[in-house]
Design an enzyme around this catalytic site. Sequence first.
Site, short mmCIF file in Angstrom:
data_model
loop_
_atom_site.label_atom_id
_atom_site.label_comp_id
_atom_site.label_asym_id
_atom_site.label_seq_id
_atom_site.Cartn_x
_atom_site.Cartn_y
_atom_site.Cartn_z
N HIS A 47 8.64 2.50 -10.47
CA HIS A 47 8.85 1.88 -9.16
C HIS A 47 10.31 2.07 -8.74
O HIS A 47 11.15 2.48 -9.55
CB HIS A 47 8.61 0.36 -9.23
CG HIS A 47 7.29 -0.06 -9.78
ND1 HIS A 47 6.28 -0.54 -8.98
CD2 HIS A 47 6.82 -0.12 -11.05
CE1 HIS A 47 5.24 -0.88 -9.73
NE2 HIS A 47 5.54 -0.63 -11.00
N GLU A 129 11.00 -0.57 -13.16
CA GLU A 129 11.64 -0.56 -11.85
C GLU A 129 12.98 0.17 -11.96
O GLU A 129 13.77 -0.09 -12.88
CB GLU A 129 11.88 -1.98 -11.35
CG GLU A 129 10.63 -2.76 -11.03
CD GLU A 129 10.11 -2.51 -9.61
OE1 GLU A 129 10.70 -1.67 -8.90
OE2 GLU A 129 9.11 -3.17 -9.24
N HIS A 165 4.38 4.18 -8.39
CA HIS A 165 3.63 3.15 -7.67
C HIS A 165 2.88 3.78 -6.50
O HIS A 165 1.77 3.37 -6.15
CB HIS A 165 4.62 2.10 -7.16
CG HIS A 165 3.99 0.77 -6.90
ND1 HIS A 165 4.69 -0.29 -6.37
CD2 HIS A 165 2.72 0.31 -7.08
CE1 HIS A 165 3.89 -1.33 -6.26
NE2 HIS A 165 2.69 -1.00 -6.67
N ASP A 175 6.89 4.09 -3.35
CA ASP A 175 7.97 4.23 -4.32
C ASP A 175 7.46 4.85 -5.63
O ASP A 175 6.29 4.71 -5.95
CB ASP A 175 8.61 2.86 -4.59
CG ASP A 175 7.63 1.82 -5.13
OD1 ASP A 175 6.61 1.60 -4.47
OD2 ASP A 175 7.89 1.24 -6.19
#
Length: 203
Positions: A47, A129, A165, A175
């Site tokens: 992400h 992330e 994602h 993303d």
Amino acid sequence: MPTTEATSNTGDDGLWRAGWYRFASALRSPNFGPRPAGAQTDLIVLHSISLPPGEYGGDAVQQLFANQLDWDAHPYFQSIRGLEVSSHFYVRRNGELWQFVSCDDRAWHAGVSSWRGRENCNDDSIGIELEGLEGEPFEEPQYETLASLCPAIAQHYAIAYIAGHEHIAPGRKQDPGPGFDWHLLRGQLGWSARMFPGQVLQR
């Protein structure tokens, strides 16, 4: 930002302790749950995130995942007020690595999603992330961290796939976006093309 350390000794293999990676700064998120019985954790999902969007260097992302974000600190935060989300890992622009949820548990990062014929990717994936903005380039230290983190995950979990994602929630998420260099990551990892979304290796 306070740092905590996992204390359970189950599943200890030197790099991992009860799903916690020894080289990550740990900040426990309350936003997680058990994986379903029989779930096979075989997917890594990448992400991108920044809070406020496009602003880097602060602690807002860590605060969001720990339910500690001051919703009044920035006007943008009102649009996500009350959001309860998490990821297993967060990689800063300088490569610094944080962990919020044990990889043995289910983090809340994927939302409505589908990949390799299965729905609800939170159930059997590990979310990473990257501090960044969808469509914008990422930094070399972030790829370097991924190049060590992903193999460490694959040594401990039966990872067979890695996707963004945008691939598991097409049309809903974008993303990490076209600024992410999948060819570079694959070269660093040396993983089979079959593990990656086909479209990213055709760019």
